[in-house]
Design a protein around this motif. Structure first.
Motif, short mmCIF file in Angstrom:
data_model
loop_
_atom_site.label_atom_id
_atom_site.label_comp_id
_atom_site.label_asym_id
_atom_site.label_seq_id
_atom_site.Cartn_x
_atom_site.Cartn_y
_atom_site.Cartn_z
N THR A 74 35.69 0.99 -89.72
CA THR A 74 35.61 -0.06 -88.73
C THR A 74 36.88 -0.90 -88.73
O THR A 74 37.61 -0.93 -89.73
N ASP A 75 37.15 -1.56 -87.61
CA ASP A 75 38.23 -2.55 -87.56
C ASP A 75 37.66 -3.96 -87.48
O ASP A 75 38.41 -4.92 -87.27
N LEU A 76 36.35 -4.11 -87.66
CA LEU A 76 35.70 -5.41 -87.60
C LEU A 76 35.64 -6.02 -89.01
O LEU A 76 35.14 -5.39 -89.93
N ASP A 77 36.16 -7.24 -89.15
CA ASP A 77 36.09 -7.88 -90.46
C ASP A 77 34.69 -8.42 -90.70
O ASP A 77 33.81 -8.38 -89.84
N ALA A 78 34.47 -8.93 -91.90
CA ALA A 78 33.13 -9.35 -92.31
C ALA A 78 32.59 -10.48 -91.44
O ALA A 78 31.40 -10.50 -91.09
N GLU A 79 33.44 -11.43 -91.07
CA GLU A 79 32.97 -12.54 -90.25
C GLU A 79 32.49 -12.07 -88.89
O GLU A 79 31.41 -12.45 -88.42
N ARG A 80 33.28 -11.23 -88.24
CA ARG A 80 32.89 -10.77 -86.90
C ARG A 80 31.64 -9.90 -86.96
O ARG A 80 30.76 -10.00 -86.11
N MET A 81 31.55 -9.04 -87.97
CA MET A 81 30.40 -8.15 -88.06
C MET A 81 29.14 -8.93 -88.38
O MET A 81 28.08 -8.71 -87.79
N LEU A 82 29.23 -9.85 -89.33
CA LEU A 82 28.05 -10.63 -89.74
C LEU A 82 27.53 -11.46 -88.58
O LEU A 82 26.32 -11.49 -88.32
N THR A 83 28.41 -12.15 -87.86
CA THR A 83 27.95 -12.98 -86.75
C THR A 83 27.44 -12.15 -85.59
O THR A 83 26.50 -12.55 -84.90
#
Length: 394
Positions: free
Chosen positions: A335-344
């Motif tokens: 993925t290119d999604l970091d933890a903040e973007r994925m979690l929210t």
């Protein structure tokens, strides 16, 4: 036309994103990154947990202290993202002792946490020893709106047809699904027929699923963005083996199958009616097309059904299941999604109202180009793209 999830649940595919969807498989919460020690802080984000008597059961000490500051009305400063900090600036201090529970996990190596206090949910991500609030909702503190990113949001879920020894994100995309939310409780899952003939981000024209083979997942993302006109944030890609492991490790996908499917390629029969699909069964249901009357369009429809079913399962499991599910998906996905973007994003999808979500498949007429059968991008697909610009397909 898009189908509202309310009718979908009542009629055809009752219970079940994300794979991913993206982490929405919703199994029992786990805490793989949290030790059981209640001793002094080790200085890491996940090394020391907090006993129930201190208020936030299961939270690393630093996270528990941060949450206590949130509820005490104390300044948070760089302990919150810009958007979460703006939302919490409206809060009023709690007038009662804070008692809650934390569940933790990881996303591509970054610790993530969901802290529940009554109906409140705090989402946090750690870097080194420092935790930061990145989103959530706090009705008990008088915060009127959740902090989960502004406006519509979309993520691209890709299934790779990579075989053993092949690079996961440098083969053709077997599954192309755009998952969206409108930020108001509505959502949608839009499948893309993989034979759609479109301009590719790598140059020239080709079948839409060839972009990943030619330029990797980033090229597939750019292609889908261009074709749909949707500002999709990023991608999550998973292979056949990883998909099966995610489903099995999360306890299967409960779903109602509308019609018996003979998955000839896998030598499996998926029977009509309510059941919980194993990883192998879910993969067979997601990939079968030869025995379906509408072929690849039907396959894309099945994929959307599975993703929505996984999302419903996640909602029933509660927000505390999110970190464990993210940890499982993270082991097998790229993925290119970091933890903040994925979690929210996952938390936002969790908050979806089932009566305000739907699914659709971008279809088209069959044609011929460069010596191969294709699907021609037409008015049906363009209309679906336009309908999805608000992040909702209900």
């Amino acid at each position: 036309m898009p189908r509202p999830l309310g009718r979908l649940v009542a009629g055809t595919a009752a219970l079940t994103v994300l794979t991913l969807l993206a982490g929405c498989t919703g199994g029992a919460p786990t805490s793989p990154s949290t030790a059981t020690s209640n001793g002094p802080s080790s200085g890491s984000a996940t090394g020391t947990t907090t006993p129930a008597s201190s208020g936030i059961e299961g939270a690393p000490a630093e996270l528990a202290a941060l949450v206590q500051r949130v509820y005490a009305g104390e300044p948070i400063g760089d302990g919150a993202s810009k958007s979460a900090g703006a939302a919490l600036a409206q809060r009023r201090p709690a007038n009662v002792p804070v008692q809650g529970k934390a569940s933790t996990g990881t996303w591509k190596g970054a610790p993530v946490a969901v802290v529940t206090v009554g109906d409140d949910v705090t989402l946090a991500v750690a870097s080194g020893a420092k935790w930061r609030v990145v989103g959530g909702w706090w009705p008990s503190l008088g915060v009127k709106q959740p902090s989960l990113g502004s406006g519509p949001r979309w993520v691209l879920a890709l299934g790779s047809d990579a075989r053993p020894g092949q690079q996961l994100d440098r083969t053709r995309a077997d599954t192309i699904q755009v998952v969206g939310t409108d930020g108001k409780g509505g959502a949608g899952v839009m499948g893309m027929a993989r034979d759609l003939w479109v301009p590719l981000s790598t140059g020239g024209k080709g079948k839409i699923n060839s972009a990943m083979a030619l330029g990797g997942a980033p090229a597939q993302l750019k292609t889908v963005r261009s074709v749909t006109g949707l500002p999709i944030e990023g991608y999550v890609v998973i292979g056949f083996s990883g998909f099966k492991k995610v489903v099995d490790e999360q306890g299967g996908i409960p779903i109602v199958i509308p019609k018996t499917v003979n998955a000839s390629h896998a030598k499996l029969v998926i029977k009509k009616g309510p059941q919980t699909l194993t990883g192998a069964q879910a993969l067979a249901y997601a990939r079968e097309r030869k025995t379906l009357p509408d072929g690849d369009f039907g396959r894309s429809r099945h994929q959307g059904e599975l993703m929505l079913a996984a999302a419903v399962k996640a909602k029933l499991a509660g927000p505390g299941a999110i970190p464990g599910a993210m940890t499982t998906v993270s082991k097998y996905a790229r993925t290119d999604l970091d933890a903040e973007r994925m979690l929210t994003f996952v938390a936002r999808f969790y908050r979806t109202d089932p009566t305000k979500a739907g699914r659709g498949v971008a279809q088209g007429a069959f044609g011929w180009a460069s010596g191969q059968s294709i699907v021609v991008l037409g008015s049906q697909a363009r209309g679906l793209f336009a309908d999805f610009k608000d992040g909702n397909l209900s």
